[in-house]
Design a protein around this motif. Structure first.
Motif, short mmCIF file in Angstrom:
data_model
loop_
_atom_site.label_atom_id
_atom_site.label_comp_id
_atom_site.label_asym_id
_atom_site.label_seq_id
_atom_site.Cartn_x
_atom_site.Cartn_y
_atom_site.Cartn_z
N VAL A 158 7.38 0.18 12.12
CA VAL A 158 6.05 0.56 11.64
C VAL A 158 5.28 1.31 12.73
CG1 VAL A 158 3.80 -0.34 10.92
CG2 VAL A 158 5.90 -1.30 9.95
N LEU A 159 5.36 0.79 13.97
CA LEU A 159 4.63 1.43 15.07
C LEU A 159 5.15 2.84 15.33
CD1 LEU A 159 4.07 -1.43 17.68
CD2 LEU A 159 2.41 -0.40 16.13
N SER A 160 6.47 3.03 15.18
CA SER A 160 7.06 4.34 15.46
C SER A 160 6.51 5.38 14.49
CB SER A 160 8.58 4.27 15.39
OG SER A 160 8.97 4.12 14.03
N LEU A 161 6.14 4.96 13.27
CA LEU A 161 5.57 5.90 12.31
C LEU A 161 4.11 6.19 12.64
CD1 LEU A 161 7.10 4.43 9.02
CD2 LEU A 161 7.85 6.44 10.33
N LEU A 162 3.42 5.23 13.29
CA LEU A 162 1.98 5.37 13.50
C LEU A 162 1.62 5.99 14.84
CD1 LEU A 162 0.80 1.92 12.05
CD2 LEU A 162 0.75 4.16 10.93
N LEU A 163 2.40 5.68 15.89
CA LEU A 163 1.99 6.08 17.25
C LEU A 163 2.79 7.29 17.74
CD1 LEU A 163 1.67 2.59 18.99
CD2 LEU A 163 -0.15 4.01 18.04
N TRP B 112 11.35 4.19 21.33
CA TRP B 112 11.65 3.36 20.15
C TRP B 112 13.11 2.96 20.14
CZ3 TRP B 112 7.31 1.73 19.08
CH2 TRP B 112 6.18 2.56 19.04
#
Lengths: 468, 163
Positions: free
Chosen positions: B40-45, B52
Motif C-alpha cells: 500500500v505504501l509503495s503506491l502512495l509514497l 520496496w
C-alpha cells in the motif's frame, strides 16, 4: 454511609487526639500567620489577608468536624475505624490479618507529643490502616493491645469471648519484656556516611574543580558542581536524620516462652521518629552489605526481608525501611542476623542462637566465568548449608544474601546462549519482594542441577518440619 | 552429574503441538500484514522501487527464520509433575528451569485468549509469594489445563506451608 452506633450498651468508642487538626494544618497555619502577622498586629487587614484568614477558619472548622466524626474502637477481634465528614466510612481491620503495627512521629506531631499508628494489613496499601494522630502513650498502648490480641487469635485462644480481660495483662507483660539489643552511636553513623562512594565522587569533583582553577585561573566549573554537592549533602543528611538514634530491641514472646524473642523493634529518626516491629516468624531472609570503604573497618549493614512488607529495595541511595542495622561491626551484624533468622526454626532448641551464615561453606564461580562477567566473577560465591542458602556478590558493595531453606518460594535455573558455550548456569532462589534476592550466578553446569535438587529437598524437609 | 535441563524423571511432558501451529499462524499473519503495508505504501509514497524490493526481501527472509525459531521454542516447553513440586522447562535460546513446590503456591490461573481458544489450548500460570516465580505453561490442551489446575490446587491445599 453507616452512622456510628453510639449506644450506651456498646464498648466505648474513642477519638483521636484533639490536637490532630492543628498538627495536620500546622504548615498552613504557619504560612498564613507568617504572611499576615504584621497586618494582624496593626489591626489593618487587606483583602488578601482576609481571604487567607477565611481559608484558615474554614480549614479549622473542617478539621474540627473531621475530628468529631472520627472514632475507633476494638470490637471482638476487629479494630473498627469510622471516618468521614460528609460521606461516612466504616473500616474494620481484623487483628489476625495484621502483619505489623508501626508507630511514626512526623516532626510536627512530635512537637505536640503525638504519633501516627500504621497498620500493615496483608494485601492492603499503607494508607489502608492508619490512625493519625494519637498521643504517643495511647498509640503504644493500642499497638500492644492489637498485637497481643492478634497473637491470642492466632494461637487459637478464644479472644472474642474474654479478650477484654486478657489483653491488657498480656500487653503489659509483653511491653515490659522489651530489651535493647543494639544501639547505633552518632560517631559511627557519621563516619559510615562519610565513608561512602558519594564522598569519593565528591572529592574527585572537588579535585577536578581545583585542577581547573590552577590551569585556567578561574572557577568556571563551579556552577556545574554546586547541584552535585547539594544533592550529595541532601542524600547523606536524609540518611543521617532517618538513622539517627537507631535502636534495635527484642520483644518478648508469648507467656511461657523463654529464649528466642518473638519480634524485634526498630526505633529511629531525628525529626520524624518511627517505631517498627518485625515479627521473626515472618522473616524471609537477610542481606549483609559491606561497602568497599567500610571493609577495612570491618563494618556491615543488615537488611531484612519480611513477608507482606516490601520496604526499600536495599540500594545505597536513601534510607530504607528494611534496614535493621545501618552500620555495625560485622560480627555484631552477624549476631543480629542469627537472632532474626531464629523465627524460621520454630522446632529448634531455643537456647542456641540461630544458624550462622558464616558457617555455610561457599564455593566460588569457576574461573571461566570471567568470559561472561570479566570483573565481578571474582566476587561470586554461593553454597548450601544445613539450614541456610547463602550467596555473595558485588564488586563495590559485597552483599551476602541469606535465605533459610524453610522460606524458599521457588527455584530457577537460567542459561543464556553465551553461558551455554561456557558451560555455566545461574541458580536463583526466589523470595517475596524485598531486599533479599539470592542468586548463585555462573555456576558450573555439571554441579548446578545437583545444587538445585539438594536445595529442593532441603526446602521440602524444612517446610515439613516447620509446619509440623 | 546431570545435564542442568534434563527432566527429573523419564521425560518432559510436552505441550500441545497446537502451540507451534498457533505461533506459526501468527508468523504468517504478521508477514502478510507487513507485505500488505509495504504494498500500500509503495503506491502512495514517491520512494525509489529498490527500497520496496528491499523491504519485501527482508520480510521474506525474516519470516522463515521466525517460523523455525518459534517452532523450536514451542518444542522446548515441557513440564513434569512430581510428588511435591512441579518442574517447568522452557526456552531454546535462553533456557530456564523453574521448580515450584506445591506447598508454596498462592493461586493458579488458567487463561485462554481468543486465538488460543480457536486452537483449543490454554495456559496455566502458577503464582507464589515471590514475583520472581515465572511459572507458566502455555499451550496445554484445554481439558489438560483444567485437569492440571485442579490437581495443582488440591495438592497446594494439602501441602500448603504458609509463609
Amino acid at each position: 454511609m453507616t452512622p456510628p452506633e453510639d449506644g450506651p450498651d456498646r464498648r466505648p468508642y474513642r477519638r483521636l487526639s484533639p490536637l490532630t487538626p492543628l498538627v495536620r494544618g500546622f504548615i498552613l497555619l504557619i504560612a498564613v500567620l507568617a504572611s499576615t502577622w504584621d497586618d494582624l498586629l496593626r489591626g489593618d487587614l487587606g483583602p488578601f489577608a482576609w481571604l487567607l484568614l477565611a481559608i484558615l477558619a474554614a480549614g479549622a472548622a473542617y478539621g474540627a468536624a473531621s475530628w468529631l466524626r472520627t472514632t475507633y474502637r476494638i470490637e471482638a477481634d476487629e479494630l473498627r475505624v469510622d471516618t468521614g465528614v460528609v460521606s461516612r466510612q466504616s473500616r474494620r481491620i481484623r487483628v489476625d490479618r495484621l502483619q505489623g503495627v508501626d508507630i511514626v512521629q512526623p516532626f510536627v506531631a512530635r512537637i505536640f507529643g503525638l504519633a501516627e499508628l500504621r497498620m500493615d494489613v496483608a494485601g492492603g496499601s499503607a494508607r489502608e490502616g492508619s490512625l493519625a494522630f494519637l498521643t504517643l502513650r495511647d498509640a503504644e498502648a493500642l499497638r500492644e493491645t492489637l498485637l497481643s490480641r492478634r497473637d491470642a487469635v492466632r494461637a487459637g485462644r478464644n479472644a472474642a469471648a474474654d479478650g477484654s480481660a486478657a489483653a491488657p495483662e498480656g500487653s503489659t507483660a509483653a511491653a515490659s519484656r522489651e530489651r535493647v539489643l543494639a544501639r547505633l552511636d552518632l560517631g559511627t553513623l557519621l563516619a559510615s556516611l562519610l565513608l561512602s562512594v558519594e564522598t569519593v565522587l565528591f572529592l574527585v569533583a572537588a579535585a577536578v574543580v581545583a585542577a581547573a582553577f590552577v590551569v585556567f585561573g578561574q572557577l568556571g566549573g563551579v556552577a556545574g558542581v554546586v547541584p552535585v554537592v547539594v544533592g550529595f549533602a541532601l542524600t547523606q543528611f536524609r540518611k543521617l536524620s532517618a538513622y539517627y538514634d537507631f535502636t534495635l530491641s527484642t520483644v518478648g514472646a508469648a507467656a511461657g516462652d523463654t529464649g528466642w524473642p518473638a519480634a524485634v523493634r526498630v526505633r529511629r529518626g531525628m525529626f520524624e521518629r518511627s517505631t517498627q516491629t518485625i515479627t521473626l516468624a515472618r522473616v524471609q531472609g537477610v542481606v549483609v552489605s559491606e561497602p568497599l570503604l567500610w571493609r577495612r573497618l570491618g563494618w556491615a549493614r543488615l537488611d531484612v526481608a519480611v513477608a507482606g512488607y516490601a520496604g526499600g529495595q536495599g540500594h545505597d541511595n536513601g534510607p530504607s525501611a528494611s534496614t535493621v542495622m545501618p552500620v555495625a561491626p560485622r560480627g555484631e551484624v552477624l549476631a543480629l542476623a542469627r537472632t532474626l533468622l531464629t523465627g524460621s526454626f520454630p522446632g529448634a532448641p531455643r537456647t542456641e542462637p540461630g544458624p550462622d551464615p558464616d558457617a555455610v561453606p561457599l564455593s566460588p564461580a569457576p574461573v571461566r566465568a570471567r568470559w561472561t562477567a570479566p570483573v565481578s566473577w571474582r566476587f561470586l560465591a554461593g553454597g548450601l548449608g544445613e539450614d541456610l542458602a547463602v550467596a555473595r556478590e558485588g564488586i563495590w558493595t559485597r552483599r551476602t544474601h541469606v535465605v533459610p531453606h524453610a522460606r524458599v518460594q521457588s527455584l530457577r535455573l537460567r542459561q543464556g546462549p553465551w553461558q551455554r558455550r561456557l558451560g555455566l548456569v545461574d541458580l536463583r532462589v526466589d523470595s517475596p519482594p524485598g531486599p533479599v534476592s539470592l542468586r548463585m550466578r555462573h555456576r558450573d553446569a555439571g554441579e548446578v542441577r545437583g545444587l538445585l535438587e539438594r536445595e529442593d529437598a532441603l526446602a521440602r524437609e524444612a517446610r515439613l518440619s516447620s509446619a509440623g | 552429574m546431570k545435564e542442568p535441563f534434563a527432566p527429573p524423571g523419564e521425560r518432559w511432558e510436552p505441550v500441545s503441538p497446537a502451540l507451534a501451529r498457533l505461533r506459526h499462524a501468527l508468523v504468517v499473519g504478521v508477514a502478510v500484514v507487513l507485505l500488505a503495508v509495504v504494498g500500500v505504501l509503495s503506491l502512495l509514497l514517491p520512494v525509489p522501487a529498490a527500497a520496496w524490493v528491499g523491504a519485501v526481501v527482508l520480510v521474506l527472509l525474516a519470516a522463515p527464520l521466525a517460523w523455525v525459531l518459534v517452532g523450536r521454542n514451542a518444542r522446548w516447553w515441557g513440564y513434569a509433575e512430581r510428588d511435591a513440586d512441579l518442574y517447568i522447562r522452557h526456552g531454546a535460546f535462553f533456557r530456564t528451569l523453574v521448580v515450584v513446590p506445591y506447598g508454596r503456591m498462592q493461586y493458579v490461573d488458567v487463561q485462554a485468549g481468543p486465538l488460543e481458544q480457536a486452537f483449543g489450548i490454554a495456559s496455566v500460570h502458577l503464582h507464589t509469594a515471590s514475583p520472581g516465580t515465572s511459572a507458566r505453561i502455555p499451550g496445554l490442551p484445554a481439558d489438560e489445563a483444567a485437569r492440571l489446575r485442579d490437581r495443582l490446587t488440591s495438592l497446594g491445599e494439602s501441602q500448603a506451608a504458609g509463609l
